[in-house]
Design an enzyme around this catalytic site. Sequence first.
Site, PDB file in Angstrom:
ATOM      1  NE  ARG A   1       2.167  -7.438  -5.370  1.00 31.31           N
ATOM      2  CZ  ARG A   1       1.703  -7.599  -6.577  1.00 31.31           C
ATOM      3  NH1 ARG A   1       1.601  -8.796  -7.088  1.00 31.31           N
ATOM      4  NH2 ARG A   1       1.334  -6.578  -7.304  1.00 31.31           N
TER       5      ARG A   1
ATOM      6  CD  GLU B   1      -0.208  -0.681 -14.521  1.00 29.49           C
ATOM      7  OE1 GLU B   1       0.668  -1.517 -14.311  1.00 29.49           O
ATOM      8  OE2 GLU B   1      -0.462   0.220 -13.702  1.00 29.49           O
TER       9      GLU B   1
END
Length: 181
Positions: A68, A105
């Site tokens: 993206r 993360e």
Amino acid sequence: MSDERLRRVRDRVRHFPDFPEPGVLFRDISPLLKDPVAFRTLIDLLEDHLRASFPKIDFIVGECLDSRGFLIGPPLAQRLGIGFVPIRKKGKLPGPTESVCYTLEYGKAELEIQSDAVEPGQKVVIVDDLLATGGTMCAACELLKRLKAEILECLVIIELKLLKGSEKLRSIPFYSLLQYD
């Protein structure tokens, strides 16, 4: 900045609770990419911001770990009449590279950039779709510092403010179009 233009972009961000794991609210820009008017508006807003903020930029650098960010950087660079430099997962770029390991993360990763991607002193803006904890963006900054590029700004569409990723960037200017808690 036009509130109507910003609303057009914000309205195309979709929310998925509990993805990719329970407790996470995922912000999906796929509808934004599908809508040519909203996508053009997004690029217009980012272009307007960069033209107003920086008289000279040599390259847009896009983090291609996640496709993206890669989809935003090239059209923005083209609009500005400058080149685009990719930062990729380790092993995806040919020739001599610089690489850095960092924490995500959900685990660890390694990014790299071609050693000759930018010259010392060239002015760059790093673009990605989202800033969460800041690990990927900090890794990209580290790579560009090794090449002695001048990082003008880190620019994202979405900032997840609660995760405080922008604080990790320290003295590097940061701009987000949309912010969520």
